[in-house]
Design a protein around this motif. Structure first.
Motif, PDB file in Angstrom:
ATOM      1  N   GLU A 252      63.731  10.581  43.956  1.00 29.59           N
ATOM      2  CA  GLU A 252      63.297  10.704  42.562  1.00 29.59           C
ATOM      3  C   GLU A 252      62.877  12.147  42.285  1.00 29.59           C
ATOM      4  O   GLU A 252      62.395  12.853  43.167  1.00 29.59           O
ATOM      5  CB  GLU A 252      62.119   9.762  42.279  1.00 29.59           C
ATOM      6  CG  GLU A 252      62.460   8.281  42.405  1.00 29.59           C
ATOM      7  CD  GLU A 252      62.192   7.722  43.780  1.00 29.59           C
ATOM      8  OE1 GLU A 252      62.137   6.494  43.926  1.00 29.59           O
ATOM      9  OE2 GLU A 252      62.036   8.529  44.723  1.00 29.59           O
ATOM     10  N   THR A 253      63.054  12.567  41.033  1.00 28.82           N
ATOM     11  CA  THR A 253      62.804  13.966  40.670  1.00 28.82           C
ATOM     12  C   THR A 253      61.473  14.110  39.930  1.00 28.82           C
ATOM     13  O   THR A 253      61.214  13.392  38.966  1.00 28.82           O
ATOM     14  CB  THR A 253      63.940  14.507  39.783  1.00 28.82           C
ATOM     15  OG1 THR A 253      65.173  14.397  40.488  1.00 28.82           O
ATOM     16  CG2 THR A 253      63.690  15.979  39.440  1.00 28.82           C
TER      17      THR A 253
ATOM     18  N   GLU B  90      58.448  17.215  48.537  1.00 31.72           N
ATOM     19  CA  GLU B  90      59.729  17.224  49.244  1.00 31.72           C
ATOM     20  C   GLU B  90      59.597  16.610  50.631  1.00 31.72           C
ATOM     21  O   GLU B  90      60.507  15.921  51.102  1.00 31.72           O
ATOM     22  CB  GLU B  90      60.278  18.648  49.321  1.00 31.72           C
ATOM     23  CG  GLU B  90      60.763  19.152  47.958  1.00 31.72           C
ATOM     24  CD  GLU B  90      61.288  20.575  47.989  1.00 31.72           C
ATOM     25  OE1 GLU B  90      61.021  21.286  48.996  1.00 31.72           O
ATOM     26  OE2 GLU B  90      61.957  20.982  47.028  1.00 31.72           O
TER      27      GLU B  90
ATOM     28  N   TYR C 184      60.854  13.315  47.800  1.00 36.35           N
ATOM     29  CA  TYR C 184      61.164  13.510  46.386  1.00 36.35           C
ATOM     30  C   TYR C 184      61.876  14.843  46.176  1.00 36.35           C
ATOM     31  O   TYR C 184      61.757  15.761  46.988  1.00 36.35           O
ATOM     32  CB  TYR C 184      59.880  13.487  45.544  1.00 36.35           C
ATOM     33  CG  TYR C 184      59.117  12.197  45.643  1.00 36.35           C
ATOM     34  CD1 TYR C 184      59.524  11.066  44.954  1.00 36.35           C
ATOM     35  CD2 TYR C 184      57.976  12.107  46.446  1.00 36.35           C
ATOM     36  CE1 TYR C 184      58.830   9.873  45.050  1.00 36.35           C
ATOM     37  CE2 TYR C 184      57.269  10.911  46.553  1.00 36.35           C
ATOM     38  CZ  TYR C 184      57.707   9.800  45.858  1.00 36.35           C
ATOM     39  OH  TYR C 184      57.016   8.629  45.968  1.00 36.35           O
ATOM     40  N   ALA C 185      62.610  14.950  45.091  1.00 36.67           N
ATOM     41  CA  ALA C 185      63.154  16.238  44.648  1.00 36.67           C
ATOM     42  C   ALA C 185      62.161  16.827  43.659  1.00 36.67           C
ATOM     43  O   ALA C 185      61.521  16.090  42.901  1.00 36.67           O
ATOM     44  CB  ALA C 185      64.514  16.046  43.994  1.00 36.67           C
TER      45      ALA C 185
ATOM     46  N   LEU D 271      61.254  20.038  40.749  1.00 35.62           N
ATOM     47  CA  LEU D 271      61.600  21.161  39.899  1.00 35.62           C
ATOM     48  C   LEU D 271      60.303  21.849  39.489  1.00 35.62           C
ATOM     49  O   LEU D 271      59.246  21.215  39.454  1.00 35.62           O
ATOM     50  CB  LEU D 271      62.374  20.702  38.662  1.00 35.62           C
ATOM     51  CG  LEU D 271      63.659  19.913  38.911  1.00 35.62           C
ATOM     52  CD1 LEU D 271      64.206  19.379  37.591  1.00 35.62           C
ATOM     53  CD2 LEU D 271      64.694  20.779  39.612  1.00 35.62           C
TER      54      LEU D 271
ATOM     55  N   ILE E  14      64.609  13.311  35.424  1.00 37.01           N
ATOM     56  CA  ILE E  14      63.202  13.558  35.710  1.00 37.01           C
ATOM     57  C   ILE E  14      62.472  12.216  35.674  1.00 37.01           C
ATOM     58  O   ILE E  14      62.430  11.546  34.649  1.00 37.01           O
ATOM     59  CB  ILE E  14      62.563  14.538  34.700  1.00 37.01           C
ATOM     60  CG1 ILE E  14      63.259  15.897  34.761  1.00 37.01           C
ATOM     61  CG2 ILE E  14      61.061  14.689  34.980  1.00 37.01           C
ATOM     62  CD1 ILE E  14      62.770  16.885  33.736  1.00 37.01           C
TER      63      ILE E  14
END
Length: 208
Positions: free
Chosen positions: A89-90, A109, A113-114, A116, A134
């Motif tokens: 999930e981002t 991370e 999770y990813a 940004l 997102i």
């Protein structure tokens, strides 16, 4: 390391490794430097000793264990990470402190999770208005660039009405996010907090 500075009182010494604790004025320090050093040393099996006297100075000693031999692989470590990990999930992190963003990103991370990043509200909104997945917005309330975290979240929900939002806030900023009266899918985590508390909050919100 030894200095001849002002030294520290016993109250300050008892809190120097707390995340976000700092004696610097607002906006001039994150309070994460010593916390990150302490975490690394303890994770490595070492210790940090601090000696300080007001008006005389401070001495900090870091002790790390010596290792002789070949690196051993912990067969159980991957199983532990997999149990608590996300599933790609981002999470978008908006915070003007690079150190805070880096720490949050690394923790997320590591948990699967990813992540940004954006340094202010307008930059974060550009990402939110793009065609990017997102799953959760994590935003500091006090942001530069003319928009606070609540304004960013409200603007983002125009195009992403189901967006989940986690506000990072200090006591003085609670009024900005509604003094606890938040819309559905919005939560607050107050400074100071530890990284396990942060990760658990993220996981619970995403899985909810």
């Amino acid at each position: 390391m030894t200095d001849t500075g002002t030294g520290m009182t016993s109250d300050v010494m008892s809190r120097i490794f707390d995340p976000f604790f700092t004696t610097k004025p607002l906006g001039q320090g994150t309070g994460l430097g010593l916390s990150m050093i302490h975490g690394f040393v303890r994770q490595s099996g070492g210790q940090v000793r601090v000696y300080s006297e007001v008006g005389v100075g401070t001495t900090i000693c870091i002790y790390l264990p010596r290792f002789i031999g070949e690196e051993a692989v912990d067969a159980t470590s991957d199983d532990f990470v997999a149990e608590d990990a996300g599933h790609g999930e981002t999470v978008l992190i908006i915070d003007d402190e690079p150190t805070v963003r880096m720490l949050m990103r690394e923790v997320l991370e590591e948990a699967g999770y990813a992540a940004l990043e954006a340094a202010d509200g307008p930059s974060g909104l550009k990402i939110l208005h793009a065609n990017v997945r997102i799953d959760l917005l994590v935003t500091d309330v006090g942001l530069p660039g003319g928009m606070n975290g609540r304004q960013v979240a409200d603007a983002a929900r125009v195009s992403r009405p189901e967006l989940k939002v986690l506000f990072v806030t200090g006591y003085a900023e609670n009024a900005v996010v509604g003094n606890g009266h938040l819309d559905a899918g919005m939560h607050v985590i107050a400074k100071p907090f530890n990284m396990s508390e942060f990760t658990n909050k993220v996981r619970n919100m995403i899985e909810d």
